[in-house]
Design an enzyme around this catalytic site. Sequence first.
Site, PDB file in Angstrom:
ATOM      1  N   HIS A 177      60.018  36.540  56.995  1.00 18.29           N
ATOM      2  CA  HIS A 177      60.314  35.132  56.726  1.00 18.29           C
ATOM      3  C   HIS A 177      60.704  35.028  55.253  1.00 18.29           C
ATOM      4  CE1 HIS A 177      57.626  33.274  60.112  1.00 18.29           C
ATOM      5  NE2 HIS A 177      58.895  33.057  60.398  1.00 18.29           N
TER       6      HIS A 177
ATOM      7  N   CYS B 282      52.310  30.237  53.979  1.00 14.09           N
ATOM      8  CA  CYS B 282      52.435  30.151  55.437  1.00 14.09           C
ATOM      9  C   CYS B 282      51.486  29.102  56.009  1.00 14.09           C
ATOM     10  CB  CYS B 282      52.097  31.485  56.096  1.00 14.09           C
ATOM     11  SG  CYS B 282      53.125  32.856  55.602  1.00 14.09           S
TER      12      CYS B 282
HETATM   13  N1  ARG Z   1      51.992  35.892  62.758  1.00 15.45           N
HETATM   14  C1  ARG Z   1      52.909  34.896  62.304  1.00 15.45           C
HETATM   15  C2  ARG Z   1      54.318  35.256  62.746  1.00 15.45           C
HETATM   16  O1  ARG Z   1      54.634  36.420  62.740  1.00 15.45           O
HETATM   17  C3  ARG Z   1      52.851  34.766  60.811  1.00 15.45           C
HETATM   18  C4  ARG Z   1      53.671  33.626  60.299  1.00 15.45           C
HETATM   19  C5  ARG Z   1      53.659  33.534  58.820  1.00 15.45           C
HETATM   20  N2  ARG Z   1      54.297  32.371  58.387  1.00 15.45           N
HETATM   21  C6  ARG Z   1      55.175  32.275  57.375  1.00 15.45           C
HETATM   22  N3  ARG Z   1      55.583  31.118  57.004  1.00 15.45           N
HETATM   23  N4  ARG Z   1      55.647  33.354  56.790  1.00 15.45           N
HETATM   24  O2  ARG Z   1      55.105  34.421  63.122  1.00 15.45           O
END
Ligand code: ARG
Length: 273
Positions: free
Chosen positions: A167, A261
Amino acid sequence: MTMDATRQRFLMCRPTYFAVDYAINPWMDPTAPVDVDLAVRQWERLREVYLDLGHTVEEIAPVPGLPDMVFAANGGTVIDGRAMAVQFRDPQRADEAPAYRAWFEAAGFEMYDPKHVNEGEGDVLLAGDHLLAGTGFRTAHASHAQLQEVFGYPVITMQLVDPRFYHLDTALTVLDERTVAYLPEAFSPGSQAVLRRLFPDAVHATLADAEVLGLNAVSDGRHVVLPEQATGLAATLRDRGYQTIGVDLSELRKAGGGPKCCTLRLRQGKANR
Ligand code: ARG
């Protein structure tokens, strides 16, 4: 550089049902134990840090069976009173989208629905007058055009190339209206050139800091809340005049998430974005 802190309104989701029982990014190992009580305590500490800084924290009710719902940044993109709902790449997270959408609607935001995969603020960051939008792993490139239409900010596509930094908010953090910090090698050569052009004074993070999700930070323009393990980045930010506040989110990191996150920025209107 402006060092004035702006009061923020955040949305968070308590990790009551947190777990790592599937793997949709390289951080997640469903065979490794997770301490949910510790995750909740660490999350509560993050929430307290925001309250102590004078920010407002709204909470969305966690839903059983949605272990990643704690990562509120993926619940939407909210700018100038408009909320764009999300569409997840992975079916495991799909049911989070309507839960967040219902929250935005009840809170009175003008709603927009995504036409393509779009994982919200995880991949969409407002930096000054530009929207930086990640793609490569989650959010579809096609959604960037929709983001521009909905919000009316020029959208700059950022190509992510390292699966650990899947991300945009794991590879880049917005420090204030003018500056960002990022891990150059998490981006394609073209995106690195764009970042150098847009942000000549940016902080370049090291892999060591990014590997503890140090770039998954939340800044109010003056205070930067980041994982306490990111000591090098914290020192660099202090040299630049920011106040750093370290938090330990070690349990949530097992799902690939850090402070940013867990935090969705609710930007009400032009005056308070
Ligand atoms: N386990 C989640 C995923 O892989 C983690 C999300 C993390 N969120 C972020 N904004 N980076 O989607």
